[in-house]
Design a protein around this motif. Structure first.
Motif, PDB file in Angstrom:
ATOM      1  N   PRO A 198       0.832  -1.212   0.000  1.00  0.00           N
ATOM      2  CA  PRO A 198       0.000   0.000   0.000  1.00  0.00           C
ATOM      3  C   PRO A 198       0.861   1.254   0.000  1.00  0.00           C
ATOM      4  O   PRO A 198       1.957   1.279   0.565  1.00  0.00           O
ATOM      5  N   GLU A 199       0.371   2.302  -0.608  1.00  0.00           N
ATOM      6  CA  GLU A 199       1.114   3.556  -0.654  1.00  0.00           C
ATOM      7  C   GLU A 199       1.131   4.221   0.721  1.00  0.00           C
ATOM      8  O   GLU A 199       0.158   4.173   1.473  1.00  0.00           O
ATOM      9  N   ALA A 200       2.247   4.853   1.042  1.00  0.00           N
ATOM     10  CA  ALA A 200       2.383   5.609   2.284  1.00  0.00           C
ATOM     11  C   ALA A 200       3.529   6.584   2.114  1.00  0.00           C
ATOM     12  O   ALA A 200       4.426   6.372   1.290  1.00  0.00           O
ATOM     13  N   ASP A 201       3.497   7.660   2.895  1.00  0.00           N
ATOM     14  CA  ASP A 201       4.605   8.614   2.857  1.00  0.00           C
ATOM     15  C   ASP A 201       5.894   7.980   3.367  1.00  0.00           C
ATOM     16  O   ASP A 201       6.972   8.197   2.818  1.00  0.00           O
TER      17      ASP A 201
ATOM     18  N   VAL B 241       7.454   4.226   4.637  1.00  0.00           N
ATOM     19  CA  VAL B 241       7.293   2.772   4.720  1.00  0.00           C
ATOM     20  C   VAL B 241       8.457   2.231   5.536  1.00  0.00           C
ATOM     21  O   VAL B 241       9.619   2.380   5.149  1.00  0.00           O
TER      22      VAL B 241
ATOM     23  N   LEU C 191       8.796   0.084  -4.504  1.00  0.00           N
ATOM     24  CA  LEU C 191       8.384   1.387  -3.985  1.00  0.00           C
ATOM     25  C   LEU C 191       9.042   2.543  -4.725  1.00  0.00           C
ATOM     26  O   LEU C 191       8.478   3.633  -4.796  1.00  0.00           O
TER      27      LEU C 191
ATOM     28  N   PRO D 143      11.527   4.527  -3.744  1.00  0.00           N
ATOM     29  CA  PRO D 143      11.469   5.666  -2.823  1.00  0.00           C
ATOM     30  C   PRO D 143      12.410   6.788  -3.240  1.00  0.00           C
ATOM     31  O   PRO D 143      13.458   6.561  -3.856  1.00  0.00           O
TER      32      PRO D 143
ATOM     33  N   PRO E 245       8.170   8.994  -1.653  1.00  0.00           N
ATOM     34  CA  PRO E 245       8.071   8.241  -0.393  1.00  0.00           C
ATOM     35  C   PRO E 245       9.438   7.943   0.195  1.00  0.00           C
ATOM     36  O   PRO E 245      10.463   8.016  -0.479  1.00  0.00           O
TER      37      PRO E 245
ATOM     38  N   SER F  58       1.339   9.693   6.423  1.00  0.00           N
ATOM     39  CA  SER F  58       0.886   8.300   6.365  1.00  0.00           C
ATOM     40  C   SER F  58       2.086   7.366   6.511  1.00  0.00           C
ATOM     41  O   SER F  58       3.143   7.592   5.920  1.00  0.00           O
TER      42      SER F  58
END
Length: 268
Positions: free
Chosen positions: A32-35, A37, A59, A61, A203, A231
């Motif tokens: 799942p996407e998040a700011d 991880v 991801l 990032p 992210p 998040s």
């Protein structure tokens, strides 16, 4: 000493009731996407680093935060070195760091060669002072709740976990300091993650031990306190399934790493 304690720290990682979901490694390609991880690990388990590299590649990032690196070390992880493991390990001074072999971690760097690297390690001398109760807390201690005592039940539980992780071979009076140092390290990781998010836009992927990845009292709780708008997704990687759930958003189980008896050094 760090490598001696790895297995014990993993073995005593107590489960906590949480809305956690068990996944398999295939899911790492579509987290799942998040700011931010947070990718937990048992430090010497090669399966965990393979999984982290797979997650990081998926991801893509903008930033990587490492528990294992100081800010000065992280500044040496230049883009041209990210896919050159031998040169990168040498630049980082990894062989002298006390962490498991750099070959385990190199694929994580290579999985995001354009990412900016951040270090969140607290200098050892500072940690020793914190353990002894002689070192001052960071200036932003209140932001992370470090100026407040833990609830008594949590303090007792964490002291017991620290004692068992050290083979019950250390003086009992040292355990409050060990917990205090763990809290300071949680805050350092959260601070670095927020700086990385602000400076790169995210992210952000955080590479750290399972203890810091815990949602109940690890880095996620510090981020929720300081920046509730951010998040966060936490992944724990375990070597056996807990009986009562796990304190992560997502968790998976891998084979155990082959390692000698981690308490042997305390008995010698």
């Amino acid at each position: 000493m760090r490598t001696v304690l790895i297995a014990l720290a993993a073995a005593v990682l107590a489960a906590a009731p949480a809305a956690a979901e068990r996944i398999d490694a295939a899911r790492l390609a579509a987290l799942p996407e998040a700011d931010v991880v947070i990718l937990g690990e048992v430090h010497d388990n090669p399966h965990h680093h393979e999984n982290q590299a797979a997650a990081v590649e998926a991801l893509a990032p903008a930033a990587l935060v490492f528990e294992m690196l100081t800010e000065a070390q992280a500044a040496r992880a230049t883009p041209e070195l990210m896919t050159e493991p031998e040169a990168l390990g040498e630049a980082l001074g990894w062989a002298e760091s006390g962490w498991p072999d750099f070959a385990l971690y190199a694929p994580i760097f290579a999985a995001a060669p354009e990412a900016r690297v951040y270090g969140a390690a607290v200098p050892r001398a500072d940690l020793r002072d914190v353990v002894r109760g002689e070192g001052a807390l960071p200036e932003d201690a209140a932001r992370w709740g470090l100026d407040q005592p833990l609830p008594e039940a949590q303090q007792d539980r964490r002291e017991a976990m620290q004692a068992e992780a050290h083979c019950n071979a250390m003086p009992e009076e040292m355990m409050p300091g060990m917990v205090r140092a763990q809290r300071v390290r949680d805050a350092a990781l959260a601070r670095a993650a927020l700086a990385a998010l602000e400076e790169t836009g995210g992210p952000v992927a955080v590479i750290t031990g399972n203890g810091h990845a815990r949602t109940d009292w690890g880095v996620p709780s510090k981020l929720a306190r300081a920046a509730p708008e951010v998040s966060v997704l936490s992944l724990g990687q375990l070597e056996s399934a807990p009986e009562d759930g796990a304190p992560y958003d997502l968790w998976l189980v891998t084979p155990e790493a082959e390692r000698p008896d981690p308490c042997a050094a305390f008995r010698s």
